[in-house]
Design an enzyme around this catalytic site. Structure first.
Site, PDB file in Angstrom:
ATOM      1  N   TYR A 113      28.930  75.364   6.759  1.00 61.72           N
ATOM      2  CA  TYR A 113      29.803  74.842   5.710  1.00 61.72           C
ATOM      3  C   TYR A 113      30.919  75.857   5.482  1.00 61.72           C
ATOM      4  O   TYR A 113      31.420  76.469   6.433  1.00 61.72           O
ATOM      5  CB  TYR A 113      28.964  74.534   4.462  1.00 61.72           C
ATOM      6  CG  TYR A 113      29.676  73.652   3.474  1.00 61.72           C
ATOM      7  CD1 TYR A 113      30.265  72.454   3.879  1.00 61.72           C
ATOM      8  CD2 TYR A 113      29.759  74.004   2.134  1.00 61.72           C
ATOM      9  CE1 TYR A 113      30.931  71.643   2.977  1.00 61.72           C
ATOM     10  CE2 TYR A 113      30.412  73.190   1.215  1.00 61.72           C
ATOM     11  CZ  TYR A 113      31.006  72.027   1.640  1.00 61.72           C
ATOM     12  OH  TYR A 113      31.654  71.227   0.750  1.00 61.72           O
ATOM     13  N   LYS A 168      16.730  48.410  14.060  1.00 65.18           N
ATOM     14  CA  LYS A 168      17.585  48.594  15.241  1.00 65.18           C
ATOM     15  C   LYS A 168      17.950  50.063  15.404  1.00 65.18           C
ATOM     16  O   LYS A 168      17.885  50.621  16.511  1.00 65.18           O
ATOM     17  CB  LYS A 168      18.855  47.755  15.054  1.00 65.18           C
ATOM     18  CG  LYS A 168      19.557  47.393  16.338  1.00 65.18           C
ATOM     19  CD  LYS A 168      18.863  46.203  16.963  1.00 65.18           C
ATOM     20  CE  LYS A 168      19.626  45.683  18.144  1.00 65.18           C
ATOM     21  NZ  LYS A 168      19.058  44.434  18.651  1.00 65.18           N
TER      22      LYS A 168
END
Length: 465
Positions: A113, A168
């Site tokens: 970060y 899925k």
């Protein structure tokens, strides 16, 4: 009665006497009611009572209730609760996000970060193509739906479609290591869907359109292909077509017929039917007759959209007319992607010798597979409780793995044909027979084989014809 299925499994927790015959009585009750007992676990035991979990597969919710009643009717038994194992599996959803990098101390945070991440942002701003190398874009697919054509359930909306899209995404990860995420859109406006997906595209390396009703799905796919520089795949179309072609390759090996000499009847000209016909046509199959609710599709049809017009103009070279049953007579191959119980075994008997039947409507196929087998040499369905399950899981995980690895910008017929051939070749010459024309979805070699074939065939630059 249909066969019991794990999709309707229940666990019934009961209080029962702690006698030597109690568990056998519970098992007998399940059997007498037509259930398939899969487990019987004693979870508490006392001097005079015990608590038992009875787990079994059932046919449907009504059957589950009848089994529960049968257990409650066993002398000395009382039912505490009934758990639907499918709903239990879905509690809290089926997906989560985990970081791939350590975040254990300040140095890790400084690189992952701020301030370190700013350097990576600037590098991508200077060279946008680096997003494929330095972000999740290189391995992430959006599973996009508007909930308008979910499984066989119809237009149930985006929230109700989410469990399917979660599933899925889980399959993408399990079978090909692809990170996929459900994107369920609360709109069925074509322009709005195209605009939203275009705006989301920078995050993803591919778009998998799912369960969007025809003919809207065709326009959405075509427009996104023109707008985006990442592959756009409509699984209901392309995934189905790839696996059907793979199965057909091997079915023809079983019966000894050439691909370019067969007569094919296709029932259904929606998303799946259209894609199957186009892929067969691209592979050189010329004698295809498509049927919709009115019968054979021919060039004289009126009031058709451009996609059905393509079918009318590029199929039915013999000018066949009549109903599906009439069209079926004398054909070598029947492919059904339409609705249940349209044909009988007697209809299949009118086909050419050594006929091939792919009855893919789910959950109830166009013809009873048992009746079809009395007359056809090879029968396949979309169901898991019959041999030769034509399942899109054989195609889409490995297909996208290959596309992402190639850095491909679009999907071509060549890539789809390569995927079909890779699936077919996963069944060895000494393995293929009338009951085994496609590999198991759990075969660990299938997805890598498809990925390798697609990666080689993919064309990262330029547009296909």
């Amino acid at each position: 009665m249909a066969a019991p299925s794990p999709g309707y499994a229940i666990t019934v927790r009961v209080d029962a006497p702690s006698s030597s015959t109690a568990t056998s009585g519970l098992a007998a009750a399940v059997s007498s009611a037509g259930g398939a007992l899969t487990a019987l676990d004693v979870v508490e035991s006392h001097a005079d009572r015990m608590v038992v979990d009875v787990t079994c597969d059932t046919v449907d919710p009504d059957h589950a209730e009848s089994i529960t009643k049968a257990l409650a009717d066993v002398p000395g038994v009382s039912v505490r609760k009934v758990s639907d194992r499918t709903f239990l599996l879905h509690l809290g959803g089926k997906l989560e996000v985990n970081p791939k990098v350590p975040l254990k101390h300040r140095d890790d945070l400084s690189r992952a970060y701020t301030p370190g991440v700013a350097r990576v942002c600037l590098a991508i701003a200077e060279n946008p193509e680096d997003a494929r190398r330095l972000t999740i874009k290189r391995n992430t697919v959006a599973v996009v739906t508007d909930g308008s054509a979910v499984l066989g359930l119809g237009n149930i909306g985006p929230a109700a479609a989410l469990p399917v899209m979660e599933g899925k995404a889980a399959l993408f990860k399990q079978f090909a290591g692809v990170d996929a995420w459900p994107v369920c859109l609360d709109t069925q406006d074509t322009d709005e869907i195209v605009s939203i997906v275009k705006a989301l595209a920078p995050v993803y390396g591919g778009i998998n359109l799912e369960d969007i009703a025809a003919p809207r799905c065709f326009e959405i796919e075509a427009r996104l292909r023109e707008l985006l520089d990442i592959p756009v795949f409509h699984d209901d179309q392309h995934g189905t077509a790839i696996v059907v072609l793979a199965a057909l390759y091997n079915a023809l090996r079983v019966v000894g017929k050439p691909l370019d000499g067969i007569k094919v009847a296709v029932s259904g000209v929606g998303a799946a039917g259209h894609a199957i016909i186009r892929l067969l046509h691209a592979q050189g199959v010329t004698d295809i007759v498509a049927c919709d609710r009115r019968g054979a599709v021919g060039p004289d049809g009126k009031d058709r959209d451009e996609f059905r017009r393509w079918i009318a103009e590029n199929t039915n070279p013999r000018g066949v007319t009549g109903s599906l049953k009439e069209v079926l007579a004398g054909t070598d191959v029947f492919i059904g992607v339409s609705g249940p119980n349209l044909l009988t075994g007697d209809d299949i008997a009118t086909m050419a010798p050594d006929a091939i039947v792919f009855a893919l409507a789910n959950p109830d196929p166009e013809v009873d597979p048992i009746a079809a087998r009395e007359h056809a040499a090879v029968v396949a369905t979309g169901r898991s409780d019959f041999p030769n399950q034509i399942n899109n899981v054989l195609a889409f995980p490995g297909f996208f793995r290959g596309m992402l690895d190639a850095g491909a910008h679009e999907i071509t017929d060549g890539a789809m044909l390569a995927a079909a051939r890779a699936i077919a070749d996963s069944v060895g010459p000494d393995e293929v027979n009338a009951s085994y024309i496609v590999p198991s979805v759990f075969d660990p070699e299938v997805a890598p084989a498809v990925a390798a074939a697609v990666k080689q065939a993919a064309q990262p630059h330029g547009k296909s014809s």
